[in-house]
Design a protein around this motif. Structure first.
Motif, mmCIF file in Angstrom:
data_model
loop_
_atom_site.group_PDB
_atom_site.id
_atom_site.type_symbol
_atom_site.label_atom_id
_atom_site.label_comp_id
_atom_site.label_asym_id
_atom_site.label_seq_id
_atom_site.Cartn_x
_atom_site.Cartn_y
_atom_site.Cartn_z
ATOM 1 N N GLU A 98 0.656 -1.070 0.052
ATOM 2 C CA GLU A 98 0.008 0.129 0.123
ATOM 3 C C GLU A 98 1.112 0.729 0.001
ATOM 4 N N VAL A 99 0.268 1.964 -0.970
ATOM 5 C CA VAL A 99 1.287 3.476 -1.013
ATOM 6 C C VAL A 99 1.265 4.470 -0.054
ATOM 7 N N ASP A 103 4.218 -2.496 3.536
ATOM 8 C CA ASP A 103 4.327 -4.531 2.739
ATOM 9 C C ASP A 103 3.215 -4.745 3.827
ATOM 10 N N HIS A 104 1.812 -4.819 3.806
ATOM 11 C CA HIS A 104 1.182 -5.636 5.067
ATOM 12 C C HIS A 104 1.975 -6.803 4.835
ATOM 13 N N GLU A 105 1.839 -8.330 3.501
ATOM 14 C CA GLU A 105 2.943 -8.955 3.870
ATOM 15 C C GLU A 105 3.832 -9.104 4.749
ATOM 16 N N GLU A 106 5.383 -8.047 4.642
ATOM 17 C CA GLU A 106 6.193 -8.215 5.772
ATOM 18 C C GLU A 106 6.649 -7.164 6.891
ATOM 19 N N GLY A 107 5.204 -6.797 6.981
ATOM 20 C CA GLY A 107 4.695 -5.378 7.940
ATOM 21 C C GLY A 107 5.941 -4.715 7.544
#
Lengths: 471, 471
Positions: free
Chosen positions: B92-93, B107-111
């Motif tokens: 997400e920008v 980066d929602h996956e890696e936080g």
């Protein structure tokens, strides 16, 4: 002093020759604008029916339409009672006398002949089926499909029982009507052979598109003979029993002539009403012939092709209706004109919908264009939506300007009416690049997010760009 | 001396914000014209999916489409492996920094958070569902339908078993998506209430045409509440259990918000990229924002209406795709422009196909036009041909010039795609009189001999003639 010279009360006399789409549209429109005291209207139709849908004949013969009456758009009484149009059936005009301003009429019902005078005349004599000048072509069992009377006769033939029941049929000519008739006869359980002299059926399409149709007909069980002309008909007892194709004899209990039609201009020709190079009657945009007070409309006229800029004669009910309306408005004191055509046509053959507009490759070449073509495969709806069907869209674009010259569609249910969008693009001289921006309707039940028309425009534009950049 | 200053080998960096139709079209087109050594492409998508058909969500929820994956147009691996596009999902920008020429990414996956630099930037942030600022609107069980992730969540909800199985649903808003969702939820066996603040659903149609849709929904079993706004949502345990409509409480185990969407421009706004009066991002015809090297496309932009000559924001996948393509061609070194829109839209609601183009009455009045309207009833095919269905066509024409300003269609199967023909007529500024001469395709399986479009044009032209002659 006559009634006329008093500026008076005598109604103008309009005579219409031919009681189908063009003639009755003209009569109705004129009546809408001028009452019976001002305009007396006599419409003369040689057949048993007026104002019918000849395009529905294949569906009548095939059994999809209930009966002959279903194809009658408006019954004779309606014209007579509601519009004060003196419509006379079985009344054949045998001569136009421009000096006397009268037409000679033979009344087949009463067996009498008379002269009917006119001030204004509308020639709407339609088209005649092209009949090969070959031995046996006039035998019983050989049918045209131009008039509702033709259709009714053919319907009686396919519904005959017992010994008279036909088992094998041959359709001569693989144009729209020929193919529609072949399918109709298969529906009736006949064994059908289609004979087409060209390399592909549907000669108004390019061969690559027409080949798809030949395959579909074969899957339906039609024997398709291509590249072979009919050389004659054999008959026994005056009835056709076989068609000669090259050296072969193909059994035929009935034959349907689907070789197209030519303008029926014998009357006009004999009277000295000018006929053009296409053999259709010449008119201006208001559908006036060069003879004062004489108008013409429908399958008997030639019109103007907006892309080739050449005269063309196209027998189509939709043009006949429009031209008849234009005549009627003008006779009625209004102002209307017929702009010409772009050659749009559509048909349903087996599972395929087939459509074209503008020029095909051969026509474009004949008109002097250099062009590129592109054919794209896509679907009628979003690929994931139930009922999405395959379709192919072909575009022909002017090589320098990118202007759309013509387009063709062969596809399954929901494909063909897109040709109208392409017809408007051709009509307005749009380039394929301009078309890529068109605001066409999108929702998954109706189209992919790129409508097939847009995809074809994009791919054609990309081909042109590669051509111009040498890429 | 840097690599850049050598005129050198460092690739230009393109960052695309938003991985759906507009963003990925831009990325793909740019890649088609410039290789990975010349252009490095990073596409940042905050959700789980890229390049999908949001318009298919109602059919996913209704069960006509097999699963979420069917709506994915192109899988992420295809972009990565075949086009060397670095597509990053769940990325997400959170900020655009025009001075640093970089975007901040979460980066929602890696936080983790990082900055991604760009030379060229494409803003394709889409639209956000309009949410009423009412008590309880953020409760669980209240769904938007803008993204495929929304759709997947809603699908899980309607497919839940046992105690979780929803029985009553309320759809808020009677636009295209609201109506499509109401029908989808009926298909899933839910008891459905539709709440629309206006007097008719489908407010982009005129009320007379919209009324036909309300009737169809009621026949389907939907409770249709018109002229009443939602005043709030009640929830228990954080989950919605009812919708407040006026003084009433309507039970709702789930709520779908179909109140339309507005351009998602928070990022652009914060960065100082200009937003227009419609709240969409402003671009020129080549889809350039006023900021050097920053482009925008899709639901987040405003475009130009070719009839009203006003800016409009219309969230539609087909515009997003076209605009994205234009951006990509231009970034790729080619030349393309987006011409604007005429407001074409289509939808299928119950047995009805519904379509519009150009301006409706209210829009025409707002744009300063005086106009006449005409609505005609006709059939999709020749009346005698099997499967002929009813349809109504409405036209709105400029009162002085006769120019077609807009048109609407409500009809059964085979009706709606005719709107494309009308869209081209609007596009080219045709008068209804000119339209009466159009060469549209006719054959009994496809149209009456006077196509409904031609009948409507004729009747509208006749109305104008009566108006001008005082008849």
């Amino acid at each position: 002093m006559t009634a006329c010279e008093t500026g008076g009360t005598m109604a103008e006399r309009l005579v219409v020759i031919g009681g189908d789409a063009a003639g009755m549209s003209a009569a109705s429109q004129a009546r809408n604008r001028r009452g019976p005291d001002d305009l007396r209207i006599v419409a003369l139709e040689k057949g048993f029916h007026a104002s019918y849908s000849a395009c529905g004949i294949p569906y009548l013969v095939g059994g999809e339409v209930g009966g002959v009456e279903d194809l009658v758009v408006r019954r004779p009484e309606v014209f007579r009672d509601e519009q004060a149009i003196d419509l006379r059936l079985r009344s054949e005009v045998t001569e136009i006398d421009l000096d006397r301003r009268a037409v000679a009429v033979h009344d087949h019902e009463e067996g009498r002949d008379y002269w009917e005078p006119f001030d204004q005349l509308v020639v709407a004599t339609g088209a005649l089926p092209s009949r090969p000048g070959l031995p046996g072509a006039d035998a019983a069992g050989v049918y045209g499909v131009q008039t509702l009377d033709d259709g009714a006769a053919l319907l009686r033939a396919v519904e005959a029982d017992g010994a008279e029941r036909p088992r094998a049929a041959t359709v001569v000519g693989g144009g729209y009507i020929g193919l529609e008739m072949a399918e109709a006869l298969v529906r009736r359980g006949l064994s059908v052979t289609l004979v087409e002299a060209g390399e592909q059926p549907m000669g108004t399409l390019d061969p690559d598109m027409g080949a798809l149709i030949a395959d579909a007909l074969r899957r339906l069980g039609v024997e398709v003979l291509l590249g072979e002309g009919v050389t004659g008909f054999s008959a026994s007892g005056g009835r056709v029993d076989a068609v000669c194709v090259g050296n072969r004899s193909v059994r035929a209990d009935l034959v349907v002539l689907g070789l197209g039609a030519r303008p029926n201009t014998a009357l006009a020709d004999a009277a000295g009403i000018p006929v053009g190079e296409t053999s259709g009657i010449r008119t201006d945009r208001r559908m006036r012939t060069p003879v004062e007070g004489v108008w013409a409309a429908g399958d008997c006229v030639e019109t103007f092709h907006l892309v080739s800029h050449r005269p063309v004669a196209i027998a189509l009910g939709t043009h006949a209706n429009k031209q008849g309306r234009v005549v009627g408005i003008n006779i009625g004191g209004g102002y209307a004109s017929f702009p010409g055509v772009v050659g749009t046509a559509v048909s349903k053959i087996c599972e395929y919908e087939v459509a074209r507009t503008g020029l095909n490759e051969a026509e474009a070449a004949a008109a002097g264009f250099e062009f590129v073509t592109e054919t794209v495969a896509s679907t009628t709806r979003a690929h994931y939506y139930p009922g999405a069907r395959e379709m192919r869209t072909k575009m022909i674009a002017d090589r320098r300007t990118g202007r759309l010259l013509g387009a063709q569609i062969v596809g399954q249910e929901g494909a063909a009416k897109r040709i109208d969008t392409l017809a408007l693009a051709v009509w307005h001289g749009m380039t394929v690049e301009e078309m890529t921006g068109l605001d066409l309707a999108y929702a998954p039940p109706f189209a992919p997010v790129w409508d097939p028309v847009l995809i074809a425009a994009r791919k054609t534009a990309e081909r042109l760009e590669r051509l111009h950049t040498g890429g």
